[in-house]
Scaffold this motif. Sequence first.
Motif, PDB file in Angstrom:
ATOM      1  N   PRO A   1       9.813  -2.138   2.640  1.00 33.94           N
ATOM      2  CA  PRO A   1      10.247  -2.029   1.234  1.00 33.94           C
ATOM      3  C   PRO A   1       9.520  -3.054   0.368  1.00 33.94           C
ATOM      4  CG  PRO A   1      11.971  -3.021   2.585  1.00 33.94           C
ATOM      5  CD  PRO A   1      10.850  -2.681   3.519  1.00 33.94           C
ATOM      6  N   SER A   2       9.280  -2.719  -0.900  1.00 33.30           N
ATOM      7  CA  SER A   2       8.644  -3.682  -1.817  1.00 33.30           C
ATOM      8  C   SER A   2       9.617  -4.796  -2.167  1.00 33.30           C
ATOM      9  CB  SER A   2       8.260  -3.029  -3.143  1.00 33.30           C
ATOM     10  OG  SER A   2       7.629  -1.841  -2.935  1.00 33.30           O
ATOM     11  N   ILE A   3      10.896  -4.423  -2.259  1.00 33.51           N
ATOM     12  CA  ILE A   3      11.921  -5.388  -2.680  1.00 33.51           C
ATOM     13  C   ILE A   3      12.861  -5.641  -1.509  1.00 33.51           C
ATOM     14  CG2 ILE A   3      13.891  -5.741  -4.242  1.00 33.51           C
ATOM     15  CD1 ILE A   3      11.641  -5.388  -6.044  1.00 33.51           C
TER      16      ILE A   3
ATOM     17  N   ALA B   1       9.502   3.570 -12.952  1.00 28.74           N
ATOM     18  CA  ALA B   1       9.958   2.727 -11.835  1.00 28.74           C
ATOM     19  C   ALA B   1       8.844   2.649 -10.801  1.00 28.74           C
ATOM     20  CB  ALA B   1      11.230   3.304 -11.232  1.00 28.74           C
ATOM     21  N   THR B   2       7.723   2.065 -11.242  1.00 28.20           N
ATOM     22  CA  THR B   2       6.556   1.994 -10.364  1.00 28.20           C
ATOM     23  C   THR B   2       6.132   0.549 -10.147  1.00 28.20           C
ATOM     24  OG1 THR B   2       4.820   1.946 -12.061  1.00 28.20           O
ATOM     25  CG2 THR B   2       5.729   4.118 -11.497  1.00 28.20           C
ATOM     26  N   GLY B   3       5.229   0.384  -9.200  1.00 28.58           N
ATOM     27  CA  GLY B   3       4.630  -0.932  -8.955  1.00 28.58           C
ATOM     28  C   GLY B   3       3.354  -1.123  -9.750  1.00 28.58           C
ATOM     29  N   ALA B   4       3.143  -0.332 -10.780  1.00 32.88           N
ATOM     30  CA  ALA B   4       1.885  -0.406 -11.544  1.00 32.88           C
ATOM     31  C   ALA B   4       1.716  -1.766 -12.199  1.00 32.88           C
ATOM     32  CB  ALA B   4       1.868   0.688 -12.616  1.00 32.88           C
TER      33      ALA B   4
ATOM     34  N   LYS C   1      13.402  -2.260 -21.984  1.00 30.40           N
ATOM     35  CA  LYS C   1      12.595  -2.981 -21.001  1.00 30.40           C
ATOM     36  C   LYS C   1      13.514  -3.841 -20.143  1.00 30.40           C
ATOM     37  CE  LYS C   1       9.838  -4.436 -18.493  1.00 30.40           C
ATOM     38  NZ  LYS C   1       9.582  -3.492 -17.424  1.00 30.40           N
ATOM     39  N   SER C   2      13.621  -3.441 -18.886  1.00 28.62           N
ATOM     40  CA  SER C   2      14.513  -4.108 -17.945  1.00 28.62           C
ATOM     41  C   SER C   2      13.713  -5.042 -17.048  1.00 28.62           C
ATOM     42  CB  SER C   2      15.191  -3.012 -17.109  1.00 28.62           C
ATOM     43  OG  SER C   2      15.717  -3.524 -15.917  1.00 28.62           O
ATOM     44  N   LEU C   3      14.204  -6.261 -16.899  1.00 26.78           N
ATOM     45  CA  LEU C   3      13.578  -7.202 -15.953  1.00 26.78           C
ATOM     46  C   LEU C   3      14.508  -7.531 -14.794  1.00 26.78           C
ATOM     47  CD1 LEU C   3      10.722  -8.090 -16.656  1.00 26.78           C
ATOM     48  CD2 LEU C   3      11.938  -8.009 -18.774  1.00 26.78           C
TER      49      LEU C   3
ATOM     50  N   ALA D   1       0.865  -1.187   0.000  1.00 29.17           N
ATOM     51  CA  ALA D   1       0.000   0.000   0.000  1.00 29.17           C
ATOM     52  C   ALA D   1       0.897   1.232   0.000  1.00 29.17           C
ATOM     53  CB  ALA D   1      -0.878  -0.005   1.228  1.00 29.17           C
ATOM     54  N   GLU D   2       0.422   2.311  -0.652  1.00 29.49           N
ATOM     55  CA  GLU D   2       1.185   3.568  -0.709  1.00 29.49           C
ATOM     56  C   GLU D   2       1.552   4.002   0.713  1.00 29.49           C
ATOM     57  OE1 GLU D   2       1.466   5.465  -3.918  1.00 29.49           O
ATOM     58  OE2 GLU D   2       3.078   6.267  -2.698  1.00 29.49           O
ATOM     59  N   GLY D   3       2.797   4.382   0.904  1.00 32.56           N
ATOM     60  CA  GLY D   3       3.218   4.881   2.211  1.00 32.56           C
ATOM     61  C   GLY D   3       3.597   3.775   3.194  1.00 32.56           C
TER      62      GLY D   3
ATOM     63  N   ALA E   1      12.314   1.370 -18.839  1.00 34.35           N
ATOM     64  CA  ALA E   1      11.127   0.837 -18.156  1.00 34.35           C
ATOM     65  C   ALA E   1      11.556  -0.283 -17.219  1.00 34.35           C
ATOM     66  CB  ALA E   1      10.129   0.333 -19.191  1.00 34.35           C
ATOM     67  N   VAL E   2      11.415  -0.015 -15.931  1.00 37.44           N
ATOM     68  CA  VAL E   2      12.012  -0.871 -14.925  1.00 37.44           C
ATOM     69  C   VAL E   2      10.980  -1.718 -14.166  1.00 37.44           C
ATOM     70  CG1 VAL E   2      13.135  -0.654 -12.664  1.00 37.44           C
ATOM     71  CG2 VAL E   2      14.076   0.539 -14.604  1.00 37.44           C
ATOM     72  N   GLY E   3       9.737  -1.223 -14.092  1.00 33.67           N
ATOM     73  CA  GLY E   3       8.711  -1.953 -13.327  1.00 33.67           C
ATOM     74  C   GLY E   3       8.049  -3.023 -14.176  1.00 33.67           C
TER      75      GLY E   3
ATOM     76  N   LYS F   1      21.162  -0.307  -7.104  1.00 30.95           N
ATOM     77  CA  LYS F   1      22.243   0.308  -7.889  1.00 30.95           C
ATOM     78  C   LYS F   1      22.449  -0.371  -9.233  1.00 30.95           C
ATOM     79  CE  LYS F   1      24.897   2.715  -4.403  1.00 30.95           C
ATOM     80  NZ  LYS F   1      26.203   2.981  -3.811  1.00 30.95           N
ATOM     81  N   ARG F   2      22.422  -1.691  -9.277  1.00 29.87           N
ATOM     82  CA  ARG F   2      22.726  -2.340 -10.563  1.00 29.87           C
ATOM     83  C   ARG F   2      21.597  -2.106 -11.568  1.00 29.87           C
ATOM     84  NH1 ARG F   2      18.297  -5.827 -11.132  1.00 29.87           N
ATOM     85  NH2 ARG F   2      18.758  -8.001 -10.609  1.00 29.87           N
ATOM     86  N   THR F   3      20.353  -2.018 -11.069  1.00 26.33           N
ATOM     87  CA  THR F   3      19.237  -1.778 -11.999  1.00 26.33           C
ATOM     88  C   THR F   3      19.364  -0.373 -12.595  1.00 26.33           C
ATOM     89  OG1 THR F   3      17.871  -3.197 -10.605  1.00 26.33           O
ATOM     90  CG2 THR F   3      16.721  -1.860 -12.240  1.00 26.33           C
TER      91      THR F   3
ATOM     92  N   GLY G   1       7.396   7.459 -10.409  1.00 26.77           N
ATOM     93  CA  GLY G   1       7.626   6.661  -9.207  1.00 26.77           C
ATOM     94  C   GLY G   1       8.550   7.435  -8.287  1.00 26.77           C
ATOM     95  N   SER G   2       8.449   7.128  -6.978  1.00 26.15           N
ATOM     96  CA  SER G   2       9.280   7.872  -6.023  1.00 26.15           C
ATOM     97  C   SER G   2       9.889   6.939  -4.971  1.00 26.15           C
ATOM     98  CB  SER G   2       8.431   8.946  -5.335  1.00 26.15           C
ATOM     99  OG  SER G   2       7.355   8.319  -4.646  1.00 26.15           O
ATOM    100  N   GLY G   3      10.041   5.666  -5.359  1.00 27.26           N
ATOM    101  CA  GLY G   3      10.576   4.689  -4.405  1.00 27.26           C
ATOM    102  C   GLY G   3      12.081   4.506  -4.544  1.00 27.26           C
ATOM    103  N   GLN G   4      12.543   3.302  -4.161  1.00 27.44           N
ATOM    104  CA  GLN G   4      13.988   3.009  -4.151  1.00 27.44           C
ATOM    105  C   GLN G   4      14.603   3.132  -5.535  1.00 27.44           C
ATOM    106  OE1 GLN G   4      15.861   0.081  -1.581  1.00 27.44           O
ATOM    107  NE2 GLN G   4      13.944  -1.054  -1.623  1.00 27.44           N
ATOM    108  N   GLN G   5      13.906   2.564  -6.526  1.00 32.35           N
ATOM    109  CA  GLN G   5      14.461   2.602  -7.882  1.00 32.35           C
ATOM    110  C   GLN G   5      14.442   4.025  -8.442  1.00 32.35           C
ATOM    111  OE1 GLN G   5      16.050   0.401  -9.657  1.00 32.35           O
ATOM    112  NE2 GLN G   5      15.806  -1.268  -8.208  1.00 32.35           N
ATOM    113  N   ALA G   6      13.393   4.759  -8.110  1.00 33.52           N
ATOM    114  CA  ALA G   6      13.334   6.153  -8.576  1.00 33.52           C
ATOM    115  C   ALA G   6      14.564   6.895  -8.058  1.00 33.52           C
ATOM    116  CB  ALA G   6      12.046   6.808  -8.087  1.00 33.52           C
TER     117      ALA G   6
END
Length: 312
Positions: free
Chosen positions: A88-90, A202-205, A289-291, A82-84, A223-225, A116-118, A141-146
Amino acid sequence: MSESPVLLNKHEVERLLTYDDLIPRLESVMGKFSKRDSSEIIQPVRSVVPIQQHNGFLGVMPAYLAAEGILCTKMVTFYQRAEGSSLPSIQATVLLFHPEHGNVTAIMDGEAITAKRTAAVSAISAKLFKPALSEVLCILGSGQQARSHYDVFTKLFKFKEVRVWSRRKEMAQRFVNDLQDPVTVCSSVKEAVIGADVIVTATGASQPILFGEWVKPGAHIAAVGACRPDWRELDDVLMREAVVYVDSREGATAESGDIILSGAEVFAELGEVINGSFPAQREKTTVFKSLGMGIQDAVSAKLVLEKWNSEH
Ligand SMILES: NC(=O)c1ccc[n+]([C@@H]2O[C@H](COP(=O)([O-])OP(=O)(O)OC[C@H]3O[C@@H](n4cnc5c(N)ncnc54)[C@H](O)[C@@H]3O)[C@@H](O)[C@H]2O)c1
Ligand SMILES: O=C(O)[C@@H]1CCCCN1
């Protein structure tokens, strides 16, 4: 028979792993991977176990790099939060093994490595595919990857403007408050991406949030998500009109909803461009497109251990 494994926490991994060291190693390993020489590199598509009742997944990502003497696996969980949420998601742990004897030599945090590697791989894609004149960077997105993408993109490239969008504006504002340089907080994806030269998603969408009709012709999208076969970040128009690059063809065709569901054709792997066997079509709209790949974690973890060993 062996010494105890080295244990490294997130703080240590973050300190030891620098983009300057990481980027050349990633370029080299991505190029080698794309040659498909199984006497050099073995890296199956990751195994993913769904944890349906908790909206989560466990991924196991092994890799063996014979010439570098790296045997490694990452174990990573990813949850739709959930937002907030304070969690961590990962979350991830990386194990390095002695390739000759099979014992574990290091156990280290995988969150910092993943972040970092992503971002570093996306930055390599931007180096190759972004328009020659790239003035506006947009991060969705505003999380870790962002954050890791912001760090490496602004370290490597000069932008006149950086924009960020997040589902809740206060999360984008919080992201910006942690930074030294000015970043524009946008209220909608459309507002954020119109006129942008480089776009990071870089979102969880799990449904498209970025639509081709908004994207400036010639822009580059990292595109990371959307790392499940039924998840999307990008719409069909964008996927079909852009030249699509991937980290691994096998990974993309097994895991990327943006590729599978749009029917978009994969033009090349990043490694194939690094090797010179496919061109970087910089003048066209490009999607990378990154996986995520086990080999990226493997070279990162080896780098961290080498640095740690040099200090002890
Ligand atoms: N390609 C790779 O190698 C790789 C590596 C790590 C993470 N990822 C993926 O990158 C994405 C971001 O990871 P993270 O670690 O930054 O996670 P995070 O939880 O730190 O950040 C997620 C961001 O996505 C936003 N978000 C979540 N659901 C959304 C939705 N439905 N619509 C729009 N925005 C939404 C959140 O508001 C937040 O800003 C995830 O999809 C993750 O699986 C990819
Ligand atoms: O390559 C990775 O580490 C991540 C794990 C989570 C899903 C997306 N890819």
